[in-house]
Structure formats: structure tokens, C-alpha cells
Scaffold this motif. Structure first.
Motif, short mmCIF file in Angstrom:
data_model
loop_
_atom_site.label_atom_id
_atom_site.label_comp_id
_atom_site.label_asym_id
_atom_site.label_seq_id
_atom_site.Cartn_x
_atom_site.Cartn_y
_atom_site.Cartn_z
N HIS A 22 0.82 -1.22 0.00
CA HIS A 22 0.00 0.00 0.00
C HIS A 22 0.85 1.27 0.00
CE1 HIS A 22 -4.17 1.55 0.82
NE2 HIS A 22 -3.46 2.65 0.95
N GLU B 22 -9.07 2.24 -3.33
CA GLU B 22 -9.26 2.28 -1.88
C GLU B 22 -10.58 2.97 -1.57
OE1 GLU B 22 -6.22 4.35 0.37
OE2 GLU B 22 -6.75 3.27 2.19
N TRP C 26 -13.42 3.63 2.67
CA TRP C 26 -12.39 4.27 3.47
C TRP C 26 -12.97 4.30 4.88
CZ3 TRP C 26 -11.19 9.48 5.46
CH2 TRP C 26 -9.87 9.56 5.90
N HIS D 265 -9.77 -0.60 6.68
CA HIS D 265 -10.74 0.51 6.79
C HIS D 265 -12.19 0.06 6.93
CE1 HIS D 265 -8.11 3.99 6.06
NE2 HIS D 265 -7.53 3.31 5.09
N HIS E 21 -3.14 -2.65 4.83
CA HIS E 21 -2.38 -1.81 5.75
C HIS E 21 -3.12 -1.67 7.07
CE1 HIS E 21 -5.17 0.78 3.71
NE2 HIS E 21 -4.74 1.91 4.23
N ARG F 9 -8.45 1.16 13.58
CA ARG F 9 -8.00 0.78 12.24
C ARG F 9 -7.22 -0.53 12.23
NH1 ARG F 9 -6.74 0.15 8.63
NH2 ARG F 9 -5.35 1.48 7.43
N ASP G 227 1.95 2.25 3.62
CA ASP G 227 1.10 3.45 3.59
C ASP G 227 1.93 4.71 3.34
OD1 ASP G 227 -1.44 4.50 3.44
OD2 ASP G 227 -1.68 4.81 5.58
ZN LIG Z 1 -5.72 3.78 3.95
#
Ligand SMILES: [Zn+2]
Length: 315
Positions: A7, A106, A133, A173, A194, A205, A264
Motif C-alpha cells: 500500500h 481504496e 475508506w 478501513h 495496511h 483501524r 502506507d
Molecule cells: Zn488507507
């Protein structure tokens, strides 16, 4: 050591600000510039297409398309240094002077509630999609949506179509309820590109132990990420050693064959000391090698991810 990253957020940065449209420039301000990726020996990089919440709903498709245009114009270009990966057979070509690039949508916001858009994204090369998201969209609720809803009726249709197209589903997410509904779906590959462990850092998260175990059982992947807030409860004190605690925890749950990394990079501002950009990746590799030995590190850095995409990207 050859590396796969699950990611990065280069494309949304390019869309937001012209100063980042410099993937190949020496001294590019991108964390994941071409030169940084080469220094870190990244053989395959997953590029997220992400539209911020601030973009009005009706404009999200247009923004996602713009980002895909940046992907082809600024990153892939003639394909001689970076090439689009859509087929598992291409995994062996990654890294020998050319970086493989996978497109990930995403959040399904950019579908605007229309399956035709999913099919068109697939034709443009997108092979992986995260349903949300952090907030709700036409497909499901994200992890920050207070009501914590799962899949909508349209969400179920999206999953059916993803199966038909042979796409990979990314659960990072997604709300917890959405996660469990997705896990019950058979016939499509699932990963978290991620996300870290809630047992180590209790952040929404991150993933709970049962979620990690479910991903392992589904032969999925968990992409350990370098976002300080997801590494340590006090983000300012996050270190490489604490990234290793997430690795350790996933292994303790039986996930050594299902672990990879999803940096990320370019998606967050305050970096973890020692892991400020890809050029610092060797520091992480060194810390991992000290504790686990090269065979395991090679697995996490390359082989687990390579095998997953080799198996699940259909020609
Ligand atoms: Zn993200």
C-alpha cells in the motif's frame, strides 16, 4: 532483499499537489519515488487510488480517474521501469530492473453506485478494491462510521461482480461488521493491505485477534503498516521495535505465512523515526533479520506477498 509493498498513496498525493508529480526526479519529495523504491529493492508496489472525504460524492469518480491517469502518465509511462501487473504470471518478472505495479481502488465511493464503473475500473487495470475508506458509502460502512453497519444490498452485488471479474478484496478501513460479512463470502481472495494488531495497539483501524485468525484461515494476507498511530498508542513514541511487536503477535497467532508489509507511505505525514521513507527500509530489514533470520524476513518481505498475488491474479 527483494520487497513487495502492499500500500502506498502516491497517486492521491499527485492529484492533490503538482509538486508531487515527479515520480522519477532525483530528489523527488515523494516517500515512494522511483529512486526510493529502487534503493529499498522494492520489486512490486501496490498503488492506491483514493479520494478524500472532502471531495463531493458526485466528483469521486472523476478524481479516481484522474489518479489513474497519473498512474499511467507519471509512473508507468512506457513500462520500461515500472509496469502494470494484472496477471499472477507477471510476478516473476518483478524486480529485475523493473518494478511491478498493482492498482488498488481504496474505497468503492468512486463506483457511484454503478457496477458498470467497477467493470470499467477493472478494464483500466484495477485488480484490488477496498470496499470503504473510514466512512459509509453505497457499499458498506467504514470503521469510523458510528452505527457500524455491514454490507448494503448494492455491496453484495459489488462482491458478486468482483468474484466474477476475479478481483481481490481489501478489508483495511472496513467496519467490523462488514469484515465478518465479507469473511463469510467464499470464492474471492481477501487481504488487509495496511492494518496492524489491536492487541498490540488498540486502534480502531487495527485488526482484532479473531480477525487476524480469520484472515489466516482464509489464506489471506495481513500488511503490517508503518503509520505511527497504528503502531503504538502514543504515536510520538512509535519505533521500529514496536513495528516488530506487531510482527511477533501475528506470528504468535500462526500468521508467519500470511504476513507482509503495507507501508502506507505518502499517505501520512508524521513518520516513524528510522522509517521516514523507503530509502530507510534497510533499517527495518536489519532489525527483522537480527531477530528472525533471513529466511523468515524473505518470506515477509517478498515471498508471502508474491505467492498470494501469483495465486489470485487471474490472467
Ligand atoms: Zn488507507
Amino acid at each position: 532483499m527483494r520487497w513487495i509493498d502492499g500500500h502506498c498513496d502516491v497517486l492521491s498525493k499527485m492529484w492533490r499537489d503538482p509538486q508531487y508529480r515527479s515520480f522519477y526526479a532525483q530528489g523527488s519529495p515523494l516517500d515512494s519515488s522511483y529512486h526510493c523504491l529502487c534503493e529499498a529493492d522494492v520489486a512490486m508496489q501496490v498503488f492506491a487510488v483514493w479520494t478524500p472525504e472532502s471531495v463531493p460524492r458526485q466528483q469521486r469518480l472523476a478524481v479516481a480517474l484522474k489518479e489513474i491517469d497519473f498512474f499511467y502518465e507519471e509512473v508507468v509511462r512506457d513500462g520500461s521501469r515500472v509496469f502494470l501487473v494484472t496477471d499472477g504470471g507477471q510476478m516473476d518478472e518483478c524486480g529485475h530492473g523493473r518494478i511491478g505495479a498493482l492498482l488498488l481502488l481504496e474505497g468503492a465511493d468512486a463506483l457511484h453506485g454503478d457496477l458498470a464503473n467497477l467493470r470499467l475500473f477493472h478494464r483500466l487495470g484495477v485488480r484490488q478494491m477496498g470496499l470503504t475508506w473510514n466512512f459509509a458509502n453505497e457499499v458498506a460502512d467504514g470503521i469510523y462510521e458510528e452505527r457500524g453497519g455491514g454490507l448494503t444490498r448494492f455491496g453484495r452485488q459489488v462482491i458478486m461482480e468482483m468474484k466474477r471479474l476475479g478481483m481481490i478484496l481489501d478489508v483495511s478501513h472496513l467496519s467490523d461488521r462488514g469484515f465478518w460479512e465479507v469473511i463469510e463470502e467464499t470464492g474471492l481472495p481477501i487481504l488487509a493491505s495496511h492494518s496492524n494488531c489491536r492487541a498490540v495497539c488498540a486502534h480502531k483501524r487495527n485488526l482484532g485477534d479473531e480477525q487476524i485468525e480469520a484472515l489466516i484461515q482464509r489464506q489471506g494476507l495481513i500488511g503490517v503498516t508503518f503509520v505511527p498511530e497504528f503502531v503504538h498508542h502514543c504515536a510520538a513514541e512509535a519505533t521500529i521495535d514496536q513495528v516488530l511487536r506487531h510482527v511477533e503477535h501475528i506470528c504468535a497467532l500462526g500468521g508467519a505465512d500470511h504476513l507482509f508489509f503495507g507501508s502506507d507511505f505518502d499517505g501520512f505525514a508524521n513518520k516513524l523515526p528510522g522509517l521516514e521513507s523507503y530509502s530507510r527500509l534497510p533499517q527495518l530489514v536489519e532489525a527483522l533479520s537480527k531477530r528472525y533470520g533471513d529466511d523468515l524476513v524473505r518470506k515477509w518481505g517478498w515471498e508471502n506477498g508474491k505467492q498470494f498475488y501469483q495465486r489470485h491474479l487471474s490472467p
